[in-house]
Motif scaffolding. Sequence first.
Motif, PDB file in Angstrom:
ATOM      1  N   LEU A 288      35.552  18.376  65.367  1.00 28.71           N
ATOM      2  CA  LEU A 288      34.664  19.347  66.051  1.00 28.71           C
ATOM      3  C   LEU A 288      33.463  18.839  66.288  1.00 28.71           C
ATOM      4  CD1 LEU A 288      35.512  22.341  63.659  1.00 28.71           C
ATOM      5  CD2 LEU A 288      36.626  21.945  65.904  1.00 28.71           C
ATOM      6  N   TRP A 291      33.761  16.172  69.292  1.00 25.01           N
ATOM      7  CA  TRP A 291      33.793  16.948  70.588  1.00 25.01           C
ATOM      8  C   TRP A 291      32.606  17.746  71.092  1.00 25.01           C
ATOM      9  CZ3 TRP A 291      37.145  16.113  74.562  1.00 25.01           C
ATOM     10  CH2 TRP A 291      38.354  15.640  74.110  1.00 25.01           C
ATOM     11  N   GLN A 292      32.042  18.235  69.905  1.00 23.86           N
ATOM     12  CA  GLN A 292      30.414  18.736  70.475  1.00 23.86           C
ATOM     13  C   GLN A 292      29.468  17.761  71.199  1.00 23.86           C
ATOM     14  OE1 GLN A 292      28.281  20.293  67.026  1.00 23.86           O
ATOM     15  NE2 GLN A 292      27.286  21.744  68.521  1.00 23.86           N
ATOM     16  N   GLU A 295      31.812  16.580  74.690  1.00 22.68           N
ATOM     17  CA  GLU A 295      32.473  17.669  75.567  1.00 22.68           C
ATOM     18  C   GLU A 295      32.086  17.122  76.950  1.00 22.68           C
ATOM     19  OE1 GLU A 295      32.315  22.522  76.406  1.00 22.68           O
ATOM     20  OE2 GLU A 295      31.330  21.478  74.972  1.00 22.68           O
ATOM     21  N   ALA A 302      38.099  18.948  76.697  1.00 22.67           N
ATOM     22  CA  ALA A 302      37.324  19.649  75.753  1.00 22.67           C
ATOM     23  C   ALA A 302      37.769  21.117  75.627  1.00 22.67           C
ATOM     24  CB  ALA A 302      36.029  19.606  76.117  1.00 22.67           C
ATOM     25  N   LYS A 303      38.264  21.583  76.541  1.00 20.32           N
ATOM     26  CA  LYS A 303      38.898  23.044  76.591  1.00 20.32           C
ATOM     27  C   LYS A 303      40.196  22.989  75.948  1.00 20.32           C
ATOM     28  CE  LYS A 303      36.903  24.577  81.049  1.00 20.32           C
ATOM     29  NZ  LYS A 303      36.080  23.607  81.347  1.00 20.32           N
ATOM     30  N   ALA A 305      40.862  21.157  73.459  1.00 22.30           N
ATOM     31  CA  ALA A 305      40.705  20.898  72.106  1.00 22.30           C
ATOM     32  C   ALA A 305      39.914  22.047  71.404  1.00 22.30           C
ATOM     33  CB  ALA A 305      39.494  19.786  72.012  1.00 22.30           C
ATOM     34  N   LYS A 306      39.115  23.110  72.173  1.00 25.30           N
ATOM     35  CA  LYS A 306      38.644  24.104  71.574  1.00 25.30           C
ATOM     36  C   LYS A 306      39.772  25.094  71.242  1.00 25.30           C
ATOM     37  CE  LYS A 306      34.346  24.022  73.790  1.00 25.30           C
ATOM     38  NZ  LYS A 306      33.171  24.632  74.810  1.00 25.30           N
ATOM     39  N   ARG A 307      40.998  25.210  72.218  1.00 31.97           N
ATOM     40  CA  ARG A 307      41.977  26.003  72.240  1.00 31.97           C
ATOM     41  C   ARG A 307      42.829  25.782  70.892  1.00 31.97           C
ATOM     42  NH1 ARG A 307      45.641  28.763  75.400  1.00 31.97           N
ATOM     43  NH2 ARG A 307      43.692  29.457  76.582  1.00 31.97           N
ATOM     44  N   HIS A 309      41.860  23.343  68.006  1.00 35.30           N
ATOM     45  CA  HIS A 309      41.331  23.074  66.697  1.00 35.30           C
ATOM     46  C   HIS A 309      40.699  24.136  66.176  1.00 35.30           C
ATOM     47  CE1 HIS A 309      41.929  18.937  66.938  1.00 35.30           C
ATOM     48  NE2 HIS A 309      40.945  18.535  68.025  1.00 35.30           N
ATOM     49  N   CYS A 310      40.770  25.266  66.734  1.00 38.84           N
ATOM     50  CA  CYS A 310      40.377  26.629  66.315  1.00 38.84           C
ATOM     51  C   CYS A 310      41.532  27.161  65.324  1.00 38.84           C
ATOM     52  CB  CYS A 310      39.818  27.629  67.068  1.00 38.84           C
ATOM     53  SG  CYS A 310      41.410  28.359  68.234  1.00 38.84           S
TER      54      CYS A 310
END
Length: 350
Positions: A288, A291-292, A295, A302-303, A305-307, A309-310
């Motif tokens: 996390l 990627w921050q 990004e 990154a999109k 990864a957000k989808r 890793h949450c």
Amino acid sequence: MRRASVVRGTRYSINAALKTDPICQCIAAARRLVGHFKKSTKATTALTHKQKQQNVAEHKLIQDVSTRWNSTYFMLERLLEQRWPVTAVLSDPEITKRSERGLDLTTAHWLTADDTVAVLKPMITLTELLSQDLNASLSATLPMLINMKRRHLVLRNEDSPTTKALKTELAKEIDTRWQLTENITTSIYIQAAVLDPRFKSLSFFDQHEREDAYSTVSDLAESLSTEAAPESDHDSISPAEEGEPEPKKEKQAEISMLMAIDEEEHAEEKDELKMYLADKTKVHSGPLAWWQKNEHRYPKLAKAAKRLHCIPSTSTPSERIFSKAGFIVNKSRSSLLPNNVDKLCSSHII
């Protein structure tokens, strides 16, 4: 692959392995032995005295709960630590009745307990890592399970028959519950692993499987990017351009032509997945945080990864919250205001 709680799946796999002989017999004998010390104050006091005499850590014995495999592990581990003080208490005629001396484990039981603890120890670490509240865990699920199976659960010549049987049963259960013998390259777990810099090389796959996994992630990133991008009409003219003099437009076109990079080279240079896979930037605080920081370099990935890793790999954190809330909100505290309940739950979780 079926979406399920990793910890729950691991629990089912281990419980199935612990029901095999001679492990289940050893566990039953250990429960009787620990139960004797839990019920007898005299035996417990004598155990503390023997611990001091033998310079052994003054720890209490642990009684397991049949529905929690990790408690069984901790019971056996503690018994092995306290083996000689326990044996000394049971063999002392002034402390233990003749009819109770048979509660001590046999040599075969002690060896079985030692083998079981050695095999299950990495499983404890695995469960603890995947049950953490603040770290992304979905991406680590299959890499850790596959490495566990290929490295720790592999049969060795020096393994005892009990160890071999336990390893074989665990490996079979993991394969069955996590479908590791099937094609898992498109699994959500593998997609998350690709987008975790720690596991992106997919070293546990062959080249063909890696290519399939990378292709799946690339398609996901493109689809998410397309969904997020606003629809645009290339033939439309913006308000700024509508009243712009023709010579200025021509000049901008000439500048764009002179400054432009070759289209194919530019596309190759901007292949995010290739650049990401070649990236050697180290991961210090988990995926996390990585990627921050990165990004802007890989916006499409990154999109994705957000989808991914949450998504938690286990329901353990949420179950902890419900359990703690159940202790806080009870009949004797039924007048608590909602705000106070939130504060109390938050303080307990932290």
